[in-house]
Design an enzyme around this catalytic site. Structure first.
Site, short mmCIF file in Angstrom:
data_model
loop_
_atom_site.label_atom_id
_atom_site.label_comp_id
_atom_site.label_asym_id
_atom_site.label_seq_id
_atom_site.Cartn_x
_atom_site.Cartn_y
_atom_site.Cartn_z
N HIS A 37 0.82 -1.21 0.00
CA HIS A 37 0.00 0.00 0.00
C HIS A 37 0.85 1.26 0.00
CE1 HIS A 37 -3.84 2.04 0.83
NE2 HIS A 37 -3.11 2.89 1.52
N HIS A 96 -10.95 2.14 -0.84
CA HIS A 96 -11.14 1.66 0.53
C HIS A 96 -11.89 0.34 0.46
CE1 HIS A 96 -10.91 3.66 4.72
NE2 HIS A 96 -9.73 3.37 4.25
N1 LIG Z 1 -1.82 4.20 -10.32
C1 LIG Z 1 -1.18 5.35 -10.14
N2 LIG Z 1 -0.96 6.16 -11.17
C2 LIG Z 1 -0.36 7.31 -10.99
N3 LIG Z 1 0.07 7.76 -9.82
C3 LIG Z 1 -0.12 7.00 -8.75
C4 LIG Z 1 -0.76 5.77 -8.87
N4 LIG Z 1 -0.84 5.21 -7.69
C5 LIG Z 1 -0.29 6.09 -6.84
N5 LIG Z 1 0.15 7.19 -7.49
C6 LIG Z 1 0.75 8.37 -6.89
O1 LIG Z 1 1.66 7.97 -5.91
C7 LIG Z 1 1.61 8.85 -4.78
C8 LIG Z 1 1.40 8.09 -3.51
O2 LIG Z 1 0.11 7.55 -3.53
P1 LIG Z 1 -0.65 7.18 -2.20
O3 LIG Z 1 0.24 6.41 -1.35
O4 LIG Z 1 -1.93 6.53 -2.58
O5 LIG Z 1 -0.93 8.62 -1.60
P2 LIG Z 1 -1.42 8.92 -0.10
O6 LIG Z 1 -0.30 8.58 0.77
O7 LIG Z 1 -1.70 10.38 -0.17
O8 LIG Z 1 -2.61 8.07 0.13
C9 LIG Z 1 0.52 9.85 -5.06
O9 LIG Z 1 1.12 11.01 -5.58
C10 LIG Z 1 -0.28 9.17 -6.11
O10 LIG Z 1 -0.95 10.12 -6.91
#
Ligand SMILES: Nc1ncnc2c1ncn2[C@@H]1O[C@H](COP(=O)(O)OP(=O)(O)O)[C@@H](O)[C@H]1O
Ligand SMILES: [Mg+2]
Lengths: 80, 233, 732, 80
Positions: C46, C92
């Protein structure tokens, strides 16, 4: 026979409603109020004269519908 | 018209109301805070929609005990004009500035849909720009809009011509037992009521969300234009 | 469970033997329990994207209008007037199966925080939902809770829920998908980022108190779901939308000052990931004093506090001289405010509690040496094109069946529980247009937004399905007259350790990337949700359909010019695009022939772009009264939806296009639009000049959908059939 | 000292929540359930050792905030 099912959030589960009520009571001037927890009470008329049966049915209904066991506990009592 | 909008923690339609008042009256309203203990010079106080204090305990219960409600009460007692929309209506009933109470919607779900209201009385600042019997569209957005009061209270409201709006279906038919006509199950299809002096008005639907032609409709304008006419003295 | 730190405990925390060895190497000693907890959540799927990172990197993420692409809390794009749209989608899924109401509600809360943490006022929510077989009681329980939860949270915080999508398939029986998207608006010169700076600057905690909520949620959402899920069950997180509303207002009030150096919401893995990410991005050290953390429960350990996923909390680095200003704002809004740490020059995260150092980890290796996998892949053979299929049912029966089926039935029962008008800017509510439209406050501009994905196409051909999802989102925005700007995605897949799943994942991304490039539609944010898989006692493990949900936004200069589905009378109906009658993987095939086979419709990105640009141009020139793209159910369903939207009927011409009648009416050909126009001749002429396939289709009038063979279905009749599914299922 | 305030809709006030639960229980096969009434339970920690004072305060808080006497009745008890 009437039973009452009391449903409360489990220990440790956030109770936003209780928090807000506690805060409101404080603002109203009730300075000595500590934790507030909010739950639901259900009073149900059950067509039986058997206390034990009524309680058992209350328990069954709570498990199936009235309480959400992931976050709530419940207690059943006969009230009349 | 000098209007003030009360903001409680959890209020969320204050910007909608501000926009509507500004558009129709040409004047920006003043924002008031729930902890305020005095009021500026005002012609109208609006309690807008939202979830004041999260709607925890009961919708409007905690808002009704805010410091500013003392000022609103005094203002109303002096003959001031007060409008409560949705959560504002709930607060006015909890504060007993209007009779009755708003229970959970009969269908037990939040209702967000177009409602249709019939104007039930004409000679008030809130309804003067409609004709009695006019039907207009107003969005509903509430979980607790089911108006209830004792039979005696309801009779009194009707006897004193204090029912401002009723729910009807799009074609204008009144049918309190039918959800299509009376979506939240309100007694006698009541959607909005008035105080004895007709200067305090509460209603559940949101005329403030239908005032801008760019967004599709202007059904809500008469509520505000009527107030402007009455209060620009 | 025993809490002695060793390889066995590490395995229970989700760290493989090699990963645990790496931890030992980095630390040069056996880590403390708190340290092990920190490693395990930061290295969870995650948080670390260890299986997906190599593939995500191939997506296009830039364009002249992109201000911040992936890597921040949300994507940021220029929408003119010095303003920016800030948006992201997040899943979620697992929490929403365990406790549908709270799972969905906290999903909405989490994605809202990702957006307002960047300085944007949230102006719209959308959601993409996938449920199992609707006839199962468990599905109904999940639908009820999820819909109430989304409404319960969004309605209370006062952000309108304006759109989304819902599909049903038995593959989601044990693993529904709840993907929530938020769009916000910020001033371009007031965007807030998360990189900490300024040694000695205070680290401030605001929002709700910390409890023992959802400990190890991040590792749980990275683990396959099985029938022991109940025993893995952490304390469920309960959302408090009221506090979130206060947090939004307080943060935006503080953001109007110059007090904030960096800010980060506490999402998955709470204090751990927010502290580690802020310090890590800023290249500084951070020291936390847990005694200062506002606590809801007594006797919490450092481990519990660092891993708690209590909701409605934020972490900020402030300018020291501005902390009093900040404190006053949060006190005004009745929110907790505590200085819980300081930035240091140690390049470590140090955690102190009750006079003891509970964790001391070098930040660089925690980030740099996070595992990264090139997981093995296999690629399933693509189904061949569908041969001819006879029509067993007739057009009228098929149309009525499709209008009533779960995937096409009216969603009004759902969206009527979401406040779609709060904020006073909603120009096109759910159901009114192919994309929702929200005006940008104080301007004439509107933002168009949508979420799209057709999982049955992705299952048959992940590459085509990934491209189709992007193309459909682009088309939906185009059909309103808006210019598509950028994409956020939510990649929901099964267990990446299974090569066939990893193959689906890689192929879908490839297709997405191609479509994004062809359509100038960069990906600016997103989220990956893997291990969406249910293992049964038999040992069988059922993955979900591959579901790369696409969220997208576009902009229209004058919101009053936006086009919807509802058509006036006295218009000509015109078809843009070419119908070849693609019945493979169509809803017609599934609902009428009970078959789920064949290749999904061909994606021609060149045609997509050309046809869409033409449609948008015609709308801009005021030649279009109504527009709807062809998607699930095909042409006739598209026309029926237009009739139902307005109550105005139409007569369709006799079709003579070299394909069988049912394929023409129900094929799910891509890159096609139905347009109602009062300038048909000019429009057809312009199309021919632009080499855009165009056909006269019919004319509007009356109150029924009428075909030349005599079929006549009134808008009322179709509406009734279309409206029945949800109330019948849910209101018994 | 902990008190419990139970708030129920007055006799005669329609209880949509109770009705909905009654219906759901019937659908689940509990055939012998008569009237169902739903109320709220609040548990409040009060910083006092005096039972009478705690009860009186509970009553005051209910009148002022916890219950809406237009539609609700309440009862206060000491639970611990
Ligand atoms: N499938 C994806 N395509 C493009 N960017 C992604 C993807 N999955 C995650 N990201 C980018 O990676 C970063 C970390 O994502 P995430 O861990 O979900 O954020 P947060 O910690 O705010 O929940 C974010 O900038 C998100 O936009
Ligand atoms: Mg974030």
């Amino acid at each position: 026979m009437k039973i009452r099912v009391n449903v409360m959030l489990k220990e440790g589960v956030l109770d936003p409603q209780g928090k807000a009520i506690g805060h409101a009571l404080e603002v109203l001037g009730f300075a000595n109020v500590g934790e507030v927890r909010v739950g639901k009470t259900m009073e149900l008329e059950i067509a039986t004269d058997d206390r034990e049966k009524a309680l058992a049915q209350g328990e069954a209904m709570a498990r199936e519908l009235l309480a959400n066991l992931v976050i709530e506990d419940f207690a059943v009592e006969v009230v009349g | 018209m000098k209007a003030g909008i009360v903001v409680f923690p959890g209020t969320n339609r204050e910007r909608d109301m501000e926009q509507a008042l500004r558009l129709v009256s040409g004047k920006a309203p003043t924002m008031l805070w729930h902890r305020d203990t005095s009021l500026p010079d005002l012609d109208l106080i609006v309690l807008p929609g939202g979830f004041s204090f999260g709607d925890y305990l009961r919708s409007g219960a905690m808002g009704a005990h805010s410091p500013i409600l003392r000022e609103v009460r005094a203002f109303a007692e002096r003959g001031g004009y007060v409008l409560g929309v949705c959560n504002g209506f709930q607060i006015l009933t909890e504060a007993q500035l209007l009779p009755g109470a708003l229970l959970r919607n009969a269908g037990m779900r939040f209702l967000s849909q177009d409602g249709f209201l019939r104007v039930e009385t004409q000679d008030t600042a809130f309804t003067r720009d409609w004709a009695k019997g006019d039907v207009f569209r107003a969005p509903l957005a509430h979980g607790d809009g089911n108006y209830t009061a004792s039979e005696a209270e309801l009779d009194r409201l009707e006897g004193e011509d204090r029912v401002a709006f009723r729910y009807v279906c799009a074609q204008g038919t009144l049918d309190a037992a039918n959800r299509l006509s009376n979506p939240n199950g309100s007694q006698r299809s009541i959607a909005g009521i008035l105080s004895a002096n007709k200067r305090v008005c509460g209603l559940m639907p949101h005329p403030e969300n239908l005032v801008d032609p760019d967004l599709g409709a202007t059904d809500g304008v008469p509520l505000f234009s009527g107030l402007v006419k009455s209060l620009v003295a | 469970m025993s809490m002695i730190v060793n390889a066995e405990l590490a395995a229970r925390f989700g760290l493989s033997a090699e990963e645990y060895q790496k931890v030992l190497d980095i630390m040069g000693r056996v880590p403390s329990l708190t340290e092990l907890g920190i490693f395990s959540v930061m290295w969870s799927e995650h948080c670390s994207y260890k299986s997906s990172r190599v593939h995500l990197k191939t997506l296009p993420t830039t364009a002249p209008w992109v201000i911040h692409g992936p890597g921040e809390n949300a994507g940021v794009v220029d929408i003119g007037d010095g303003l920016a749209a800030v948006f992201k989608m997040e899943s979620h899924n697992h929490p929403s199966f365990i406790e549908p109401y709270q799972g969905a509600a906290t999903g909405v809360g989490g994605i809202l925080r990702d957006v307002f943490t960047m300085g944007a006022r949230p102006v719209a929510n959308l959601n993409a939902l996938r449920f199992g077989d609707p006839s199962l009681p468990v599905t109904q329980r999940v639908i009820d809770g999820v819909v109430r939860g989304i409404g319960g949270y969004g309605n209370c915080v006062g952000v309108p829920t304006v759109g989304g999508e819902i599909n049903f398939h038995p593959a989601y029986n044990g693993n529904p998908l709840v993907n929530a998207m938020t769009v916000g608006i910020a001033r371009q010169d007031r965007i807030f980022l998360s990189a900490a700076a300024g040694i000695g600057n205070p680290v401030v905690y605001v929002g709700s108190k910390t409890g023992r909520d959802g400990i190890h949620g991040a590792t749980m959402s990275s683990a396959e779901f099985d029938e022991h899920a109940a025993s893995k069950r952490p304390t469920v997180q309960v959302g408090d939308p009221f506090t979130e509303k206060l947090l939004i207002e307080a943060c935006l009030e503080l953001m109007a000052t110059d007090a904030i150096v960096a800010i980060q919401d506490m999402g998955a893995a709470g204090l751990t990931s927010s502290a580690v990410e802020m310090a890590g991005k800023g290249g500084v050290g951070i020291e936390l004093d847990l005694d200062k953390v506002p606590q809801r429960e007594t006797g919490m350990t450092a481990y519990e506090m660092m891993l708690s996923e209590s909701q409605e909390r934020m972490l900020m680095v402030l300018k020291p001289e501005r902390t009093d200003v900040a404190r006053a704002i949060f006190e005004k809004w009745d929110l907790d405010f505590a200085i819980v740490g300081v930035l240091t020059d140690t390049a470590h995260i140090t955690v102190k509690h009750l006079g003891k150092t509970e964790a001391d980890i070098p930040l660089a290796p925690l980030a740099d040496e996070a595992p990264l996998y090139h997981r093995p892949m296999t690629h399933a053979e693509k189904p061949g094109r569908l041969g001819t299929v006879a029509d067993p049912a007739g057009v009228e029966h098929a149309l009525l069946t499709l209008l009533a089926c779960p995937d096409l039935a009216s969603r009004a029962w759902v969206w009527n529980q979401y406040d779609s008008g709060v904020g006073g800017q909603t120009a096109r509510r759910p159901g009114a247009a192919d994309a929702a439209i929200v005006r940008v406050e104080g301007t004439k501009r509107g933002l168009a937004m949508t979420t799209d994905c057709t999982p049955r196409y992705c299952q048959a051909d992940p590459h085509a399905g990934g491209a189709q999802a992007v193309a459909e989102a682009w088309r939906n925005i185009t059909a309103t007259g808006a210019l598509p700007l950028a994409v956020t995605d939510n990649l929901n897949f099964g267990n990446p350790e299974k090569p066939e799943i990893m193959g689906q994942f890689a192929d879908a991304i490839k297709g997405m990337g191609e479509a994004c490039r062809a359509l100038d539609f960069p990906v600016v944010s997103g989220n990956v949700s893997l291990y969406n898989q249910t293992s049964h006692p038999s040992g069988l493990s059922q993955p979900i359909l591959p579901t790369p949900a696409i969220g997208a936004i576009g902009v229209i200069d004058d919101v009053s010019k936006a086009i919807g589905l509802g058509m006036p009378e006295h218009c000509e109906l015109v078809l843009i695009g070419e119908i070849r009658g693609e019945l493979g993987q169509s809803l017609w095939l599934r609902e009428i022939c009970h078959r789920e086979d064949g290749a999904p419709p061909v994606i021609d990105l060149h045609a997509e772009r050309r046809n869409g640009d033409f449609v948008r141009k015609m709308i801009g020139e005021g030649r279009v009264e109504a527009c709807h793209d062809i998607a699930d159910g095909g042409l006739l369903v598209t026309v029926a939806e237009m009739v139902m939207a307005s109550g105005v009927g139409c007569h369709l011409d006799k079709p003579h296009y070299g394909t069988s009648l049912h394929a023409f009416y129900f094929g799910e050909d891509q890159a096609c639009y139905v347009i109602a126009t009062k300038h048909a001749a000019a429009l057809i002429d312009a199309a021919e000049k632009a080499h855009v396939p165009v056909r006269h289709l019919g004319r509007t009038g009356g109150d029924a959908l009428v075909l030349t063979d005599g079929m006549s279905l009134s808008a009322e009749r179709m509406r009734k059939v279309n409206a029945e599914f949800f109330p019948k299922l849910m209101e018994r």
